[in-house]
Design a protein around this motif. Structure first.
Motif, PDB file in Angstrom:
ATOM      1  N   PRO A 198       0.825  -1.209   0.000  1.00 50.23           N
ATOM      2  CA  PRO A 198       0.000   0.000   0.000  1.00 50.23           C
ATOM      3  C   PRO A 198       0.859   1.259   0.000  1.00 50.23           C
ATOM      4  O   PRO A 198       2.037   1.234   0.370  1.00 50.23           O
ATOM      5  N   ALA A 199       0.242   2.369  -0.391  1.00 47.64           N
ATOM      6  CA  ALA A 199       0.942   3.655  -0.439  1.00 47.64           C
ATOM      7  C   ALA A 199       0.337   4.685   0.496  1.00 47.64           C
ATOM      8  O   ALA A 199       0.848   5.794   0.592  1.00 47.64           O
ATOM      9  N   SER A 200      -0.753   4.332   1.189  1.00 46.14           N
ATOM     10  CA  SER A 200      -1.436   5.316   2.027  1.00 46.14           C
ATOM     11  C   SER A 200      -2.212   4.610   3.132  1.00 46.14           C
ATOM     12  O   SER A 200      -2.424   3.388   3.095  1.00 46.14           O
ATOM     13  N   THR A 201      -2.684   5.400   4.083  1.00 41.90           N
ATOM     14  CA  THR A 201      -3.543   4.859   5.136  1.00 41.90           C
ATOM     15  C   THR A 201      -4.804   4.262   4.544  1.00 41.90           C
ATOM     16  O   THR A 201      -5.256   3.184   4.959  1.00 41.90           O
ATOM     17  N   ALA A 202      -5.380   4.939   3.552  1.00 39.83           N
ATOM     18  CA  ALA A 202      -6.600   4.419   2.917  1.00 39.83           C
ATOM     19  C   ALA A 202      -6.352   3.060   2.277  1.00 39.83           C
ATOM     20  O   ALA A 202      -7.217   2.171   2.330  1.00 39.83           O
ATOM     21  N   ASP A 203      -5.190   2.891   1.665  1.00 36.88           N
ATOM     22  CA  ASP A 203      -4.861   1.589   1.075  1.00 36.88           C
ATOM     23  C   ASP A 203      -4.799   0.504   2.149  1.00 36.88           C
ATOM     24  O   ASP A 203      -5.290  -0.616   1.963  1.00 36.88           O
ATOM     25  N   VAL A 204      -4.164   0.819   3.280  1.00 36.91           N
ATOM     26  CA  VAL A 204      -4.058  -0.156   4.374  1.00 36.91           C
ATOM     27  C   VAL A 204      -5.447  -0.500   4.900  1.00 36.91           C
ATOM     28  O   VAL A 204      -5.747  -1.667   5.186  1.00 36.91           O
ATOM     29  N   GLN A 205      -6.308   0.506   5.015  1.00 36.04           N
ATOM     30  CA  GLN A 205      -7.675   0.240   5.444  1.00 36.04           C
ATOM     31  C   GLN A 205      -8.373  -0.744   4.505  1.00 36.04           C
ATOM     32  O   GLN A 205      -9.059  -1.668   4.955  1.00 36.04           O
ATOM     33  N   ALA A 206      -8.192  -0.546   3.220  1.00 35.53           N
ATOM     34  CA  ALA A 206      -8.830  -1.437   2.245  1.00 35.53           C
ATOM     35  C   ALA A 206      -8.332  -2.863   2.405  1.00 35.53           C
ATOM     36  O   ALA A 206      -9.119  -3.824   2.367  1.00 35.53           O
ATOM     37  N   VAL A 207      -7.035  -3.025   2.595  1.00 40.27           N
ATOM     38  CA  VAL A 207      -6.465  -4.368   2.765  1.00 40.27           C
ATOM     39  C   VAL A 207      -7.039  -5.048   3.997  1.00 40.27           C
ATOM     40  O   VAL A 207      -7.457  -6.215   3.955  1.00 40.27           O
ATOM     41  N   LEU A 208      -7.091  -4.324   5.105  1.00 36.43           N
ATOM     42  CA  LEU A 208      -7.544  -4.949   6.339  1.00 36.43           C
ATOM     43  C   LEU A 208      -9.043  -5.225   6.339  1.00 36.43           C
ATOM     44  O   LEU A 208      -9.496  -6.186   6.974  1.00 36.43           O
ATOM     45  N   ARG A 209      -9.798  -4.426   5.628  1.00 38.76           N
ATOM     46  CA  ARG A 209     -11.225  -4.734   5.524  1.00 38.76           C
ATOM     47  C   ARG A 209     -11.431  -6.051   4.785  1.00 38.76           C
ATOM     48  O   ARG A 209     -12.247  -6.892   5.191  1.00 38.76           O
ATOM     49  N   VAL A 226       3.329 -16.540   7.126  1.00 40.80           N
ATOM     50  CA  VAL A 226       2.654 -17.791   7.475  1.00 40.80           C
ATOM     51  C   VAL A 226       1.815 -18.222   6.279  1.00 40.80           C
ATOM     52  O   VAL A 226       1.462 -17.421   5.414  1.00 40.80           O
ATOM     53  N   ASP A 227       1.496 -19.495   6.220  1.00 44.43           N
ATOM     54  CA  ASP A 227       0.740 -20.021   5.085  1.00 44.43           C
ATOM     55  C   ASP A 227      -0.580 -19.269   4.905  1.00 44.43           C
ATOM     56  O   ASP A 227      -1.319 -19.035   5.866  1.00 44.43           O
ATOM     57  N   GLY A 228      -0.850 -18.886   3.646  1.00 47.60           N
ATOM     58  CA  GLY A 228      -2.120 -18.266   3.307  1.00 47.60           C
ATOM     59  C   GLY A 228      -2.271 -16.829   3.731  1.00 47.60           C
ATOM     60  O   GLY A 228      -3.372 -16.265   3.660  1.00 47.60           O
ATOM     61  N   CYS A 229      -1.188 -16.183   4.134  1.00 45.64           N
ATOM     62  CA  CYS A 229      -1.295 -14.807   4.629  1.00 45.64           C
ATOM     63  C   CYS A 229      -1.184 -13.787   3.505  1.00 45.64           C
ATOM     64  O   CYS A 229      -0.760 -14.093   2.384  1.00 45.64           O
ATOM     65  N   LEU A 230      -1.564 -12.578   3.836  1.00 41.18           N
ATOM     66  CA  LEU A 230      -1.200 -11.412   3.040  1.00 41.18           C
ATOM     67  C   LEU A 230       0.034 -10.793   3.686  1.00 41.18           C
ATOM     68  O   LEU A 230       0.021 -10.490   4.885  1.00 41.18           O
ATOM     69  N   ILE A 231       1.093 -10.633   2.937  1.00 39.83           N
ATOM     70  CA  ILE A 231       2.228  -9.860   3.410  1.00 39.83           C
ATOM     71  C   ILE A 231       1.922  -8.402   3.102  1.00 39.83           C
ATOM     72  O   ILE A 231       1.762  -8.032   1.936  1.00 39.83           O
ATOM     73  N   LEU A 232       1.825  -7.595   4.149  1.00 36.19           N
ATOM     74  CA  LEU A 232       1.526  -6.184   3.965  1.00 36.19           C
ATOM     75  C   LEU A 232       2.837  -5.425   4.170  1.00 36.19           C
ATOM     76  O   LEU A 232       3.276  -5.208   5.293  1.00 36.19           O
ATOM     77  N   SER A 233       3.471  -5.051   3.077  1.00 34.23           N
ATOM     78  CA  SER A 233       4.736  -4.338   3.139  1.00 34.23           C
ATOM     79  C   SER A 233       4.490  -2.837   3.061  1.00 34.23           C
ATOM     80  O   SER A 233       3.775  -2.373   2.173  1.00 34.23           O
ATOM     81  N   VAL A 234       5.118  -2.100   3.975  1.00 30.98           N
ATOM     82  CA  VAL A 234       4.946  -0.643   3.981  1.00 30.98           C
ATOM     83  C   VAL A 234       6.127   0.051   3.312  1.00 30.98           C
ATOM     84  O   VAL A 234       6.346   1.248   3.505  1.00 30.98           O
ATOM     85  N   ASP A 235       6.874  -0.673   2.489  1.00 32.02           N
ATOM     86  CA  ASP A 235       8.106  -0.113   1.921  1.00 32.02           C
ATOM     87  C   ASP A 235       7.858   1.039   0.959  1.00 32.02           C
ATOM     88  O   ASP A 235       8.791   1.800   0.652  1.00 32.02           O
TER      89      ASP A 235
END
Length: 457
Positions: free
Chosen positions: A48-59, A84-93
């Motif tokens: 993601p590139a923003s807080t809104a993007d992170v919100q979308a992922v977590l929803r 872990v198996d089946g996860c989303l890797i959420l990278s803030v890079d």
């Protein structure tokens, strides 16, 4: 919803190129710097590139109960961002913005910004961000906050939590909270900001932090003292700390000194059993006076040699040697790295105990320490191709955990618990504290999707 449908939803919600399922790309983001545990197979990598993007992922993740592993720069040493198996890797890079407010003496930084980038932005305004991990050039601010990182100068200036004034954090269900702010003092309500410091991505995803800055200190003067006996170096540390507060008080043992010398060829004394690196940034002539007192303490404790310098380049060369300790030891084999801390009066007991464990288990253990605050980093070297070598290293790792707890210490001074040390946490905290931790986790992340297996099972 099927896995392809989840990926399709994320792709539609996020900017172009923010989602990938390429196995080779995901593999590069699937683990931190630690040897263990081995990573699982993620469902997708999201950047993601923003807080809104992170919100979308977590929803999306919350709706479908998909685990989310948060990753900064991947410099962690406890398996905290291991997939872990089946996860989303959420990278803030990709979240790297840094803004300095010189008048308020704060910096607003997104979590993917490197510690070095925050320092540079502050320095451009004549200010300083003190937390100073050895990995400051390549570790992220988000990771620093998530683990409450310390560093080489924390003996005088404190650790990350001492500089966090506020943050934006996205909860597991996608709600974004703004906590704290530019205010140095704020006693309104529970200290929710501090709750997320050191939480290792298990309670929410930090998307911006507000960090306190201070005026830049004087350029430091330096002292390096070598000792023929480790106990003598420890006694010097205790004597220094009893009456003085240097800006840096670092320890390296013989194994570490040799490894660093192999890598740098800077002329370190391989015969020394231990070396202390001390700096003072006291103003004016006070730095020289402080180091003269420290030199006398070291000599009285049994130092074989003391070298003082006010040349910043010479001083930085010694600090660079300390920063090179981990990569230098890694060149000797695979490594398990501990983060054991004790109250200063027990430092000698911990150091001697680690030496006994090394001998008893037949495992090479190189030891460095932020000696001024009792935080040690034993580095256990093993042969990845030899199962017996790894088994002995793991036994030694567990021995050090048990020793540290028996001394009233902590299994994590600054690296976090991650997955590597999670099985030991209850032994340190006790059942009631772990139950309270579980309660807080369940309240903020009822589906248990955020960094599962870190801190709590």
């Amino acid at each position: 919803m099927t896995e392809p449908a989840v990926v399709a939803d994320l792709t539609a919600l996020l900017p172009a190129g923010a989602v990938t399922v390429d196995p080779e790309v995901m593999a590069a983001f699937s683990r931190d710097h630690s040897e263990r545990p081995l990573p699982g197979m993620p469902l997708a990598l999201v950047r993601p590139a923003s807080t809104a993007d992170v919100q979308a992922v977590l929803r999306v993740a919350s709706t479908h109960t998909i685990p989310v592993v948060v990753r900064g720069a991947g410099s962690g040493l406890s398996g905290g961002s291991t997939a872990v198996d089946g996860c989303l890797i959420l990278s803030v890079d990709r979240m790297r913005e840094v803004r300095v407010d010189a008048a308020a003496r704060v910096v607003h930084a997104q979590p993917g910004a490197l510690n070095a980038e925050v320092k540079a932005a502050a320095a451009a305004q004549g200010l300083w961000y003190p937390p100073d991990p050895a990995s400051y050039e390549f570790c992220s601010i988000g990771g620093n906050v998530a683990t409450n990182a310390g560093g080489l100068c924390c003996v005088k200036y404190g650790v990350t939590t001492d500089y966090v004034l506020g943050m934006t954090v996205v909860l597991a269900d996608g709600r974004a909270l703004t906590l704290g702010g530019d205010r140095v003092k704020d006693a309104a309500g529970l200290s929710l900001t501090k709750l997320f410091v050191g939480s290792e991505g298990t309670l929410g995803v930090i998307t911006e932090v507000t960090l306190r800055l201070i005026p830049a200190p004087e350029r430091p003067a330096s002292l390096v003292a070598t000792f023929a006996e480790v106990d003598a170096a420890v006694q010097a540390v205790l004597q220094i700390s009893a009456s003085l507060r240097p800006a840096m008080l670092e320890f390296m043992d013989r194994t570490t000194i040799g490894a660093v010398e192999d890598l740098t060829h800077m002329g370190l004394d391989r015969d020394a059993a231990a070396m202390l690196i001390v700096q003072s940034d006291a103003p004016g002539d006070q730095a020289a006076a402080e180091l003269n007192r420290i030199e006398r303490i070291c000599l009285d404790a049994g130092a074989t040699e003391c070298v003082l310098t006010d040349d910043p380049d010479d001083g930085e060369a010694f600090v660079a040697a300390r920063r090179m300790a981990v990569p230098a030891v890694e060149m000797k084999g695979s490594m398990l790295l501990e983060d054991a801390g004790v109250a200063l009066p027990r430092l000698g007991d911990l150091v001697r105990g680690i030496q006994r464990i090394s001998s008893d288990r037949g495992v090479v253990i190189a030891l460095i320490a932020h000696a001024g605050d009792g935080n040690t980093h034993p580095m256990l070297v093993f042969d990845r191709a030899d199962p017996d070598s790894f088994a002995r290293a793991q036994q030694a790792f567990d021995d050090i955990m048990a020793l540290t707890i028996s001394l009233g210490g902590t299994i994590s001074g600054e690296h976090g618990i991650g997955r590597l040390k999670q099985p030991w946490l209850e032994r340190q905290l006790g059942q009631d504290a772990m139950a309270l931790t579980q309660t807080i986790k369940a309240a903020l992340d009822p589906r248990g999707i955020l960094n599962p297996g870190v801190i709590v099972r």
